[in-house]
Every structure is written in C-alpha cells, then in structure tokens.
Scaffold this active site. Structure first.
Site, short mmCIF file in Angstrom:
data_model
loop_
_atom_site.label_atom_id
_atom_site.label_comp_id
_atom_site.label_asym_id
_atom_site.label_seq_id
_atom_site.Cartn_x
_atom_site.Cartn_y
_atom_site.Cartn_z
CB SER A 70 -0.94 0.13 1.12
OG SER A 70 -2.02 -1.01 1.19
N GLY B 3 -0.28 4.48 -0.02
CA GLY B 3 -1.24 6.00 0.36
C GLY B 3 -1.81 6.45 -1.03
CG ASP C 61 -7.82 -2.76 7.91
OD1 ASP C 61 -6.95 -3.48 8.08
OD2 ASP C 61 -8.31 -2.32 8.76
#
Length: 320
Positions: free
Chosen positions: A216, A218, A251
């Site tokens: 990930s 952002g 998540d």
C-alpha cells in the site's frame, strides 16, 4: 470460506470534529464504538459484499463485553475466544476539514499459554483445505513471530491459502514461513526490511519465501510484486487522491486480496496477469472507497465507479 484472524483486537472508538487542534478542547457529536482490529475490519468489508467469512478473535473484560455485544449486532459471523485480560481500545479523532485521522492505539495485553493454545485450536478447527486464512494486525505482547510462523505453516500444511498483514519481525517471519501473500504498507515494509524503496523491500520478502506482496502506497495507490528477480510489477492508482478517513484503507485492500485468492488459488503464477490486474483495480478502488467512509470496515457505494477510474501500469524488465 475466508477466515480472518485478529490476534490483537480492539474496541474502536471514533469521533469526528469540524477541525482538530492539538491541545485544544473540542465539542463533537456522539462517537461510535465498534468491534475492531484489522482482521475484524477485513471481515466487515467481505461480509458487506456477501463473501462468506468467519472472524476469529479474542475478547476479555468489560471492554471485551462491549466489543462482543457490538459484534453480535453487526451480522459478521464470528468465533470469539474468551481471555482474562481487558480488550484494548483504539481511539480515532477524525478532522472533517482535512479528512485526516489521529489515532491512539492501546497496547494489547499478553495471552496466557492456555489462551494462546485455545486461540490456535479455534483457527485449526474452523479452517480447512481450500480456505483463505487472513492474519491481520499486530501481535499481542508475548506472542512471538516464531509462534506466528508455526501457525502459518500449520495452516499451509492443511491446504489453506495464507495472507498476512502485520509489521516488524512478524512480517519477516510470515515471509519465511511461505505465506501466499503479504500486505505491508510503505512504512511497515521499510521498517521490517531496511529498504527505503518499496519494490526492493517487496522483492526481499519474495526472496525470503512469500509468493506475492501487495504494498500500500497511500495516495500513490499500490504495487503488486510476485518475483524477486524480475520487475513484473503491477502498479495501480487513481487519477486524483481521495481525501477522508484512511484508517480502514489497508484493510479494504486485504479484503480484496482475500477475495481474489479465494476465487483463484493460482493468483501468483506468472501467467495470471489478467487476474492480478483485476485485483489491482479492485483493491485500489476498495481502499479509496473505504477512505470515504466515516469508520473502518465499510465501503462507499462509489467503489464500482472508482474501479473504472483506476490507472494500471506494468513493468517487464530484468531487475538489477
């Protein structure tokens, strides 16, 4: 079936203010209290899109009672292992003006030896060959990375597909145990591997034994890596950043990853490019749609249109 495992759950407390000023007093509408922890958030996302899921976690004390009461009303199928220690709390203050969230995470209390055994027995009891087992979040104090590694190995031996989203030494242990997929963010990856470049960090986890790594990034989206020696990477992002509460964004990525693995156990094979591109699109869209929601574990109805907007790029060259 997808089984989410939350070794260190929390009661998530969230308040939203017009503008958050450190050191100042704030008035806020009534906040929310939800059964949380990264694995619970993953389970909520999957349940919301009608993917069969079972959430396994622990709960204890008065906070644990509140945790369990909310979970029972959520509609998420679950198995809770009772423990003596108080369930920890996670406190988020969301600034409506900036969309940023300030979070305080209590440290989880240790599990006793018997509680750890009961927790692992529940995971073994409810997961079977062909299931996707997702380990998400931090480890409680005293629960060693080595123990996590053994747990991953036991689920693989039973024919389960294992996804891990954790940090520190646990991330390294999961790679060495041959987890099918890992999902660190940029900061977790740099801390665990020592590489500032996310691609170098991801490839080092593949070299240790992981089969696929999703990083990930952002506002820059995410990257999917399947090889330690070739740059056959898939990069995905939206044309413009999405602003909001990012606490559940990672998540949502894990939820998309778990769904993809459950539908295609060969997701990491080099020829499965189309499947990984589809995963990249969905994971990016779900992550962004989670940012648009006030609390973690939910997806915005905009996820479908966001998926159509995702920009995907690929590299095909030898890694030096």
């Amino acid at each position: 079936m997808i089984i989410t495992v939350t070794p260190n759950p929390a009661l998530d407390l969230t308040w939203t203010v017009d503008r958050f000023t450190p050191g100042a007093s704030h008035r806020a509408p009534t906040g929310s209290a939800r059964a949380g922890g990264k694995g619970l958030n993953v389970a909520r996302v999957l349940n919301s899109v009608n993917v069969p899921v079972l959430a396994i976690a622990t709960a204890g004390g008065a906070t644990g009672d509140e945790f369990l009461a909310e979970l029972r009303t959520s509609g998420v199928p679950h198995k809770i292992v009772p423990v003596a220690a108080e369930t920890r709390r996670s406190i988020a203050i969301v600034d409506r003006e900036t969309g940023q969230a300030s979070v305080l995470n209590e440290v989880g209390q240790p599990l006793t030896g018997h509680e750890s055994e009961q927790f692992e027995t529940s995971i073994a009891r409810f997961s079977s060959s062909g299931d996707v087992v997702v380990f998400s979040g931090s480890l409680p104090a005293g629960y060693t990375p080595h123990r996590l590694s053994r747990l991953i190995a036991s689920r693989k031996a039973e024919g389960c597909l294992v996804i891990v989203d954790t940090g520190g030494e646990g991330l390294i242990a999961a790679a060495q145990a041959g987890a099918h997929a890992l999902k660190p963010n940029r900061e977790e990856l740099a801390e665990a591997t020592g590489f500032s470049d996310p691609l170098d960090g991801a490839r080092s986890l593949i070299a240790l034994g992981a089969r696929l790594v999703v990083v990930s990034l952002g506002e820059e989206g995410l990257t999917i890596v399947i090889s330690a020696s070739r740059a056959d990477d898939i990069n995905a992002r939206l044309p413009e950043p999405i602003h909001g509460n990012a606490t559940g964004a990672g998540d949502a990525v894990v939820a998309a990853l778990a769904q993809a693995w459950s539908e295609n156990p060969l997701l990491d094979h080099p020829e499965q490019i189309a499947a990984r591109v589809a995963l990249a699109r969905r994971a990016t869209a779900w992550s962004a749609s989670a940012v648009l929601m006030p609390v973690a574990g939910e997806l915005s109805p905009r996820r479908v249109e966001l998926e159509e907007d995702v920009i995907v790029s690929m590299t095909h060259k030898e890694n030096r």
